[in-house]
Design an enzyme around this catalytic site. Sequence first.
Site, PDB file in Angstrom:
ATOM      1  N   ASN A  22       0.845  -1.213   0.000  1.00  0.00           N
ATOM      2  CA  ASN A  22       0.000   0.000   0.000  1.00  0.00           C
ATOM      3  C   ASN A  22       0.874   1.254   0.000  1.00  0.00           C
ATOM      4  O   ASN A  22       0.587   2.218  -0.714  1.00  0.00           O
ATOM      5  CB  ASN A  22      -0.926   0.013   1.219  1.00  0.00           C
ATOM      6  CG  ASN A  22      -2.175  -0.810   0.995  1.00  0.00           C
ATOM      7  OD1 ASN A  22      -3.058  -0.414   0.247  1.00  0.00           O
ATOM      8  ND2 ASN A  22      -2.247  -1.979   1.618  1.00  0.00           N
ATOM      9  N   HIS A 112      -7.936  -0.790   6.847  1.00  0.00           N
ATOM     10  CA  HIS A 112      -8.127  -2.093   7.493  1.00  0.00           C
ATOM     11  C   HIS A 112      -8.768  -3.050   6.482  1.00  0.00           C
ATOM     12  O   HIS A 112      -9.715  -2.664   5.776  1.00  0.00           O
ATOM     13  CB  HIS A 112      -9.033  -1.926   8.726  1.00  0.00           C
ATOM     14  CG  HIS A 112      -9.142  -3.196   9.519  1.00  0.00           C
ATOM     15  ND1 HIS A 112      -8.144  -3.626  10.368  1.00  0.00           N
ATOM     16  CD2 HIS A 112     -10.105  -4.147   9.547  1.00  0.00           C
ATOM     17  CE1 HIS A 112      -8.506  -4.781  10.904  1.00  0.00           C
ATOM     18  NE2 HIS A 112      -9.681  -5.121  10.426  1.00  0.00           N
ATOM     19  N   GLU A 182      -7.689  -2.261  -1.740  1.00  0.00           N
ATOM     20  CA  GLU A 182      -6.870  -1.306  -0.982  1.00  0.00           C
ATOM     21  C   GLU A 182      -5.991  -0.493  -1.929  1.00  0.00           C
ATOM     22  O   GLU A 182      -5.913   0.737  -1.844  1.00  0.00           O
ATOM     23  CB  GLU A 182      -6.004  -2.053   0.034  1.00  0.00           C
ATOM     24  CG  GLU A 182      -6.824  -2.815   1.060  1.00  0.00           C
ATOM     25  CD  GLU A 182      -5.957  -3.382   2.167  1.00  0.00           C
ATOM     26  OE1 GLU A 182      -5.022  -2.708   2.605  1.00  0.00           O
ATOM     27  OE2 GLU A 182      -6.229  -4.511   2.605  1.00  0.00           O
TER      28      GLU A 182
END
Length: 200
Positions: A22, A112, A182
């Site tokens: 990420n 999350h 994500e």
Amino acid sequence: MEDLTIRPKIKIAIFASGGGSNAEKIIQYFKEHPYIEVGIVVSNKVEAGVLKIAAANNINSLIITKSSFSKTDQVVAVLNSLSIDFVVLAGFLWLVPKHFIDAFPNKMLNIHPSLLPKYGGKGMYGHFVHEAVKTNNDNESGMTIHVVNEKFDDGNIIFQASCPLDQKMDATEIASEVLKLEHKYYPQIIEDFIKSSYDK
Ligand code: GRF
């Protein structure tokens, strides 16, 4: 609305403990950005993959210890000295202490890998999340981006995206689908969040 391109760039710090996929997407997204830049990568693990990603992108990194982070203002002082404006957590596993949250009020995001409030809280990270989703035979999972407060995975939710699950998928396959979401959304949501905080 303030013209953000005629002021010094808004700086973000990325906190990550792990591989940093990420973080890598965030770094790439803001590389040529007109008014936001990644100022530093912070990690609690010397061997974290994210540190190599930072180095490859010419971004400085900082290794922190639990006591300096939890019990002193040293980390805040370093970030202030670098004029960091926002903090984004990307796979950072420590609870963020109150004094640190107070230093970045409504300026810190976390991602999350579940549809919170499902599968959040202490001990619910990484594979534990996806194993629990599998055990419960859920027919969807997803990701949540939220503002950080003093509890794990508890702050104000600003964005969620979901993916349908096939009962044949195992936890690793579920994790992979969620991670795609994500990567797709986190950088853009960070940008929108920062922009909207200057629109107020
Ligand atoms: C992601 O699933 C994120 O939601 C969670 O930790 C994981 C980090 O993965 N908080 P990576 O290090 O960015 O690949």
